[in-house]
Design a protein around this motif. Sequence first.
Motif, PDB file in Angstrom:
ATOM      1  N   TYR A  16     112.287  49.155  45.166  1.00  0.00           N
ATOM      2  CA  TYR A  16     111.580  50.400  45.437  1.00  0.00           C
ATOM      3  C   TYR A  16     112.451  51.575  44.986  1.00  0.00           C
ATOM      4  N   PHE A  17     111.835  52.487  44.240  1.00  0.00           N
ATOM      5  CA  PHE A  17     112.553  53.629  43.687  1.00  0.00           C
ATOM      6  C   PHE A  17     111.890  54.934  44.121  1.00  0.00           C
ATOM      7  N   GLY A  18     112.701  55.967  44.262  1.00  0.00           N
ATOM      8  CA  GLY A  18     112.186  57.289  44.521  1.00  0.00           C
ATOM      9  C   GLY A  18     112.060  58.073  43.229  1.00  0.00           C
ATOM     10  N   ALA A  19     111.133  59.046  43.203  1.00  0.00           N
ATOM     11  CA  ALA A  19     110.935  59.877  42.012  1.00  0.00           C
ATOM     12  C   ALA A  19     110.324  61.213  42.412  1.00  0.00           C
ATOM     13  N   ASP A  20     110.424  62.164  41.509  1.00  0.00           N
ATOM     14  CA  ASP A  20     109.880  63.502  41.730  1.00  0.00           C
ATOM     15  C   ASP A  20     108.391  63.506  41.395  1.00  0.00           C
ATOM     16  N   PRO A  21     107.514  63.793  42.344  1.00  0.00           N
ATOM     17  CA  PRO A  21     106.066  63.773  42.068  1.00  0.00           C
ATOM     18  C   PRO A  21     105.609  64.869  41.114  1.00  0.00           C
ATOM     19  N   HIS A  22     106.457  65.856  40.842  1.00  0.00           N
ATOM     20  CA  HIS A  22     106.089  66.945  39.936  1.00  0.00           C
ATOM     21  C   HIS A  22     106.408  66.616  38.476  1.00  0.00           C
ATOM     22  N   HIS A  23     107.057  65.490  38.246  1.00  0.00           N
ATOM     23  CA  HIS A  23     107.441  65.117  36.884  1.00  0.00           C
ATOM     24  C   HIS A  23     107.064  63.664  36.586  1.00  0.00           C
ATOM     25  N   VAL A  24     105.883  63.263  37.010  1.00  0.00           N
ATOM     26  CA  VAL A  24     105.462  61.864  36.823  1.00  0.00           C
ATOM     27  C   VAL A  24     105.366  61.514  35.344  1.00  0.00           C
ATOM     28  N   ALA A  25     104.822  62.434  34.534  1.00  0.00           N
ATOM     29  CA  ALA A  25     104.685  62.161  33.094  1.00  0.00           C
ATOM     30  C   ALA A  25     106.045  61.908  32.459  1.00  0.00           C
ATOM     31  N   ASP A  26     107.015  62.774  32.761  1.00  0.00           N
ATOM     32  CA  ASP A  26     108.355  62.595  32.199  1.00  0.00           C
ATOM     33  C   ASP A  26     108.992  61.311  32.700  1.00  0.00           C
ATOM     34  N   THR A  27     108.771  60.977  33.970  1.00  0.00           N
ATOM     35  CA  THR A  27     109.354  59.756  34.534  1.00  0.00           C
ATOM     36  C   THR A  27     108.816  58.526  33.829  1.00  0.00           C
ATOM     37  N   ILE A  28     107.504  58.435  33.684  1.00  0.00           N
ATOM     38  CA  ILE A  28     106.906  57.257  33.035  1.00  0.00           C
ATOM     39  C   ILE A  28     107.246  57.234  31.548  1.00  0.00           C
ATOM     40  N   ASP A  29     107.234  58.387  30.893  1.00  0.00           N
ATOM     41  CA  ASP A  29     107.602  58.446  29.480  1.00  0.00           C
ATOM     42  C   ASP A  29     109.049  57.996  29.288  1.00  0.00           C
ATOM     43  N   GLY A  30     109.932  58.362  30.232  1.00  0.00           N
ATOM     44  CA  GLY A  30     111.317  57.911  30.162  1.00  0.00           C
ATOM     45  C   GLY A  30     111.445  56.410  30.333  1.00  0.00           C
ATOM     46  N   ILE A  31     110.597  55.838  31.165  1.00  0.00           N
ATOM     47  CA  ILE A  31     110.582  54.376  31.322  1.00  0.00           C
ATOM     48  C   ILE A  31     110.201  53.708  30.003  1.00  0.00           C
ATOM     49  N   LEU A  32     109.199  54.255  29.328  1.00  0.00           N
ATOM     50  CA  LEU A  32     108.778  53.700  28.036  1.00  0.00           C
ATOM     51  C   LEU A  32     109.898  53.823  27.009  1.00  0.00           C
ATOM     52  N   THR A  33     110.607  54.944  27.018  1.00  0.00           N
ATOM     53  CA  THR A  33     111.732  55.124  26.092  1.00  0.00           C
ATOM     54  C   THR A  33     112.816  54.091  26.357  1.00  0.00           C
ATOM     55  N   ALA A  34     113.098  53.856  27.642  1.00  0.00           N
ATOM     56  CA  ALA A  34     114.110  52.851  27.999  1.00  0.00           C
ATOM     57  C   ALA A  34     113.662  51.448  27.625  1.00  0.00           C
ATOM     58  N   GLY A  35     112.357  51.228  27.553  1.00  0.00           N
ATOM     59  CA  GLY A  35     111.844  49.912  27.194  1.00  0.00           C
ATOM     60  C   GLY A  35     111.631  49.709  25.713  1.00  0.00           C
ATOM     61  N   ASP A  36     111.797  50.749  24.913  1.00  0.00           N
ATOM     62  CA  ASP A  36     111.564  50.649  23.465  1.00  0.00           C
ATOM     63  C   ASP A  36     112.539  49.738  22.721  1.00  0.00           C
ATOM     64  N   PRO A  37     113.847  49.779  23.023  1.00  0.00           N
ATOM     65  CA  PRO A  37     114.787  48.956  22.249  1.00  0.00           C
ATOM     66  C   PRO A  37     114.520  47.465  22.400  1.00  0.00           C
ATOM     67  N   ASP A  38     114.730  46.731  21.321  1.00  0.00           N
ATOM     68  CA  ASP A  38     114.610  45.271  21.382  1.00  0.00           C
ATOM     69  C   ASP A  38     115.621  44.719  22.387  1.00  0.00           C
TER      70      ASP A  38
END
Length: 231
Positions: A92-114
Amino acid sequence: MALLALSACAQDGATSPKTVRELAGSSEAVGARRQVERGFRETITHWDAHTALTLGLVTVDDSCVGGRAKEWFFQDGDDEYKIRCTMHVNAYFGADPHHVADTIDGILTAGDPDGSPIPFGHDFFYATEVVDYYRGRTGDPQGPGTGEPSELFSAGTVTLDWDQVRQNGKRRLIEELPACSPSDPPVQRCLREPASTSVTNMRRKYGMVFKLSFPSTNYFTVYKDGQTVSR
């Protein structure tokens, strides 16, 4: 003939609690248990280090069960093994509810590398639609009227759920932790780390909660024919 009959009965019978405990505490079972849990924890650490999410809680539910007596009807395979050990882990992780788009987009960026242990990248079209939704660029990602999304799913890998923050009316929120089953190592383990933290406390501290769920993993099985499978 009598010995053969006794052997057949033992092979077809349910595993005794004593045998379950002995097998669950064997060096092979302990090694498999440690390896699987270490893998889960390393992945969770990677999420914590490479995304905007802040780790708050880890739960581990680990149990070993004995096989059943021979099933003549409604067979489900539980009579084929002496013991099966299964582990289920959530983070379970905490996050800022005002920056959900940036949070999820950052997750996708972290998942991009092979080779990334994060299975979501920008090649996941639905996930990018979720980001655009939170940026106000598109409508509901699952179609008109479906409302705010709350999950990304990768079959056989992980599921990522989060608190809804924009839904009008009743919002879908990450549920509180289920109660721990009584621990009885090595047969039964239940960890809540840290035990003093709750989902409600995390939401109060960070604003919203993300839940990372791993599929249940059968990490140690001893079959009645003598075959052992561990991972």
